[in-house]
Design an enzyme around this catalytic site. Sequence first.
Site, PDB file in Angstrom:
ATOM      1  N   ALA A 271       0.818  -1.207   0.000  1.00  0.00           N
ATOM      2  CA  ALA A 271       0.000   0.000   0.000  1.00  0.00           C
ATOM      3  C   ALA A 271       0.859   1.266   0.000  1.00  0.00           C
ATOM      4  O   ALA A 271       0.598   2.211  -0.750  1.00  0.00           O
ATOM      5  CB  ALA A 271      -0.918  -0.016   1.218  1.00  0.00           C
ATOM      6  N   GLU A 272       1.902   1.298   0.839  1.00  0.00           N
ATOM      7  CA  GLU A 272       2.678   2.539   0.969  1.00  0.00           C
ATOM      8  C   GLU A 272       3.569   2.758  -0.247  1.00  0.00           C
ATOM      9  O   GLU A 272       3.748   3.897  -0.695  1.00  0.00           O
ATOM     10  CB  GLU A 272       3.527   2.521   2.248  1.00  0.00           C
TER      11      GLU A 272
ATOM     12  N   ARG B   7       3.529 -13.750   4.311  1.00  0.00           N
ATOM     13  CA  ARG B   7       4.347 -12.627   4.768  1.00  0.00           C
ATOM     14  C   ARG B   7       4.747 -12.739   6.232  1.00  0.00           C
ATOM     15  O   ARG B   7       5.522 -11.895   6.694  1.00  0.00           O
ATOM     16  CB  ARG B   7       3.620 -11.308   4.495  1.00  0.00           C
TER      17      ARG B   7
ATOM     18  N   TYR C  42      -7.608  -1.472   6.641  1.00  0.00           N
ATOM     19  CA  TYR C  42      -7.787  -2.654   7.501  1.00  0.00           C
ATOM     20  C   TYR C  42      -7.608  -3.932   6.682  1.00  0.00           C
ATOM     21  O   TYR C  42      -8.199  -4.100   5.619  1.00  0.00           O
ATOM     22  CB  TYR C  42      -9.184  -2.634   8.138  1.00  0.00           C
TER      23      TYR C  42
ATOM     24  N   ALA D 187     -17.390   3.902  -5.966  1.00  0.00           N
ATOM     25  CA  ALA D 187     -18.009   4.445  -7.180  1.00  0.00           C
ATOM     26  C   ALA D 187     -18.796   5.723  -6.893  1.00  0.00           C
ATOM     27  O   ALA D 187     -19.210   6.427  -7.822  1.00  0.00           O
ATOM     28  CB  ALA D 187     -18.913   3.401  -7.816  1.00  0.00           C
TER      29      ALA D 187
ATOM     30  N   GLY E 250      -5.514  -1.384  -5.253  1.00  0.00           N
ATOM     31  CA  GLY E 250      -4.639  -0.210  -5.348  1.00  0.00           C
ATOM     32  C   GLY E 250      -5.404   1.094  -5.504  1.00  0.00           C
ATOM     33  O   GLY E 250      -4.813   2.177  -5.464  1.00  0.00           O
ATOM     34  N   ALA E 251      -6.729   1.015  -5.652  1.00  0.00           N
ATOM     35  CA  ALA E 251      -7.503   2.249  -5.877  1.00  0.00           C
ATOM     36  C   ALA E 251      -7.417   3.184  -4.667  1.00  0.00           C
ATOM     37  O   ALA E 251      -7.301   4.402  -4.818  1.00  0.00           O
ATOM     38  CB  ALA E 251      -8.952   1.916  -6.183  1.00  0.00           C
ATOM     39  N   GLY E 252      -7.471   2.608  -3.470  1.00  0.00           N
ATOM     40  CA  GLY E 252      -7.407   3.440  -2.267  1.00  0.00           C
ATOM     41  C   GLY E 252      -6.049   4.123  -2.148  1.00  0.00           C
ATOM     42  O   GLY E 252      -5.962   5.285  -1.732  1.00  0.00           O
ATOM     43  N   ASP E 253      -5.001   3.406  -2.505  1.00  0.00           N
ATOM     44  CA  ASP E 253      -3.654   3.994  -2.434  1.00  0.00           C
ATOM     45  C   ASP E 253      -3.526   5.132  -3.450  1.00  0.00           C
ATOM     46  O   ASP E 253      -2.929   6.172  -3.159  1.00  0.00           O
ATOM     47  CB  ASP E 253      -2.585   2.931  -2.721  1.00  0.00           C
TER      48      ASP E 253
HETATM   49  O1  KDG Z   1      -3.607  -1.552  -1.311  1.00  0.00           O
HETATM   50  C1  KDG Z   1      -3.181  -2.573  -2.133  1.00  0.00           C
HETATM   51  C2  KDG Z   1      -2.523  -3.538  -1.210  1.00  0.00           C
HETATM   52  O2  KDG Z   1      -3.503  -4.362  -0.668  1.00  0.00           O
HETATM   53  C3  KDG Z   1      -1.487  -4.387  -1.788  1.00  0.00           C
HETATM   54  O3  KDG Z   1      -0.576  -3.696  -2.572  1.00  0.00           O
HETATM   55  C4  KDG Z   1      -0.772  -5.212  -0.765  1.00  0.00           C
HETATM   56  O4  KDG Z   1      -0.054  -3.777   0.977  1.00  0.00           O
HETATM   57  C5  KDG Z   1      -0.700  -4.714   0.635  1.00  0.00           C
HETATM   58  C6  KDG Z   1      -1.472  -5.443   1.638  1.00  0.00           C
HETATM   59  O5  KDG Z   1      -0.943  -5.585   2.732  1.00  0.00           O
HETATM   60  O6  KDG Z   1      -2.583  -5.886   1.380  1.00  0.00           O
END
Ligand code: KDG
Length: 311
Positions: free
Chosen positions: A33-34, A104, A165, A227, A253-256
């Site tokens: 995300a970051e 992970r 979350y 939307a 990735g839309a939120g990022d």
């Molecule tokens: O925001 C997209 C993310 O979900 C993805 O890139 C992976 O960071 C991630 C995660 O922990 O879900």
Amino acid sequence: QRDLLTVGEALVSLRSSGPLAAGGPLSMHLAGAESNVAIGLARLGHRAAWAGRVSDDELGEFVLRQLRAEGVDTTDVRRDPQRPTGLMFLERRTADVSRVRYHRAGSAGAALDVDDLRAPLAAGARLLHLSGITPALSASARDAVTWAVRAAAESGIPVSLDVNYRAGLWSRADARATLTPLAGYASVVVASTDELDLVAGAGADERAVATDLLRRGVSTVLVKLGADGARAWTADGVEQVPAVPVTAVDTVGAGDAFTAGYLSGHLDGLDLTDRLRRAVALGAFAVAGHGDWEGLPRRDELSLITGSAAG
Ligand code: KDG
């Protein structure tokens, strides 16, 4: 000076075009995300740095090469010779249903600690961006994030926090216990409607949560409506912008992207309405293309799908 410092775990994402159980080709991508936010800002010409730990092997090298190719400053990334880079399988189970499976636990990224963040915080930045994913990774990562928001507050660096979350990493109760106090250090809090109860002791009512956050010193509460666009709560009231209508092919990735657009607008000194417009424009680019960040625009592309004031 850096415009943005962001910290988190970058993952290698392996994407399938069909059910994972049936095998088939996987394609390899950078996720996280970051790091998605850092790329979004770098594409728009801002000086964005990402800090975190990656493995000292080919996968760590892949992560670094992708970030560098996108113009993200990786000076403060640490290579961890003991731990692997985290993996994420993104399974396209059907045309409409995608599923995520993480590998992970025990990763280099999850071993992030306070010492990893001392140099990048000391280097300074106009903004520090964090997500609610990092404190879910490990006790040391949680301590690192807590330390970073306090260090930023002491140095006068505004913090943005995207709740993000992840149910696969922790319970809602654990997330709430950690994220509610963290949010009080942020100047911008980003959440979707189903995440609002995680940042305030005010239930899930949007107005009550926003009121509580503003009272605790947050300047802007951004609520992502998919939307339907987005709403921003500030001391001046509430403002909503519609989404940019596009054909959605991949919402990951839309939120990022939304966050990157908002922060870019902030760095450019845009007013709230135009920051929101840029945020929904970047969100639209993200959903209209495949991949977490691959479809994000360069600055000269901002007007491509918006026809609005986002540029
Ligand atoms: O925001 C997209 C993310 O979900 C993805 O890139 C992976 O960071 C991630 C995660 O922990 O879900």
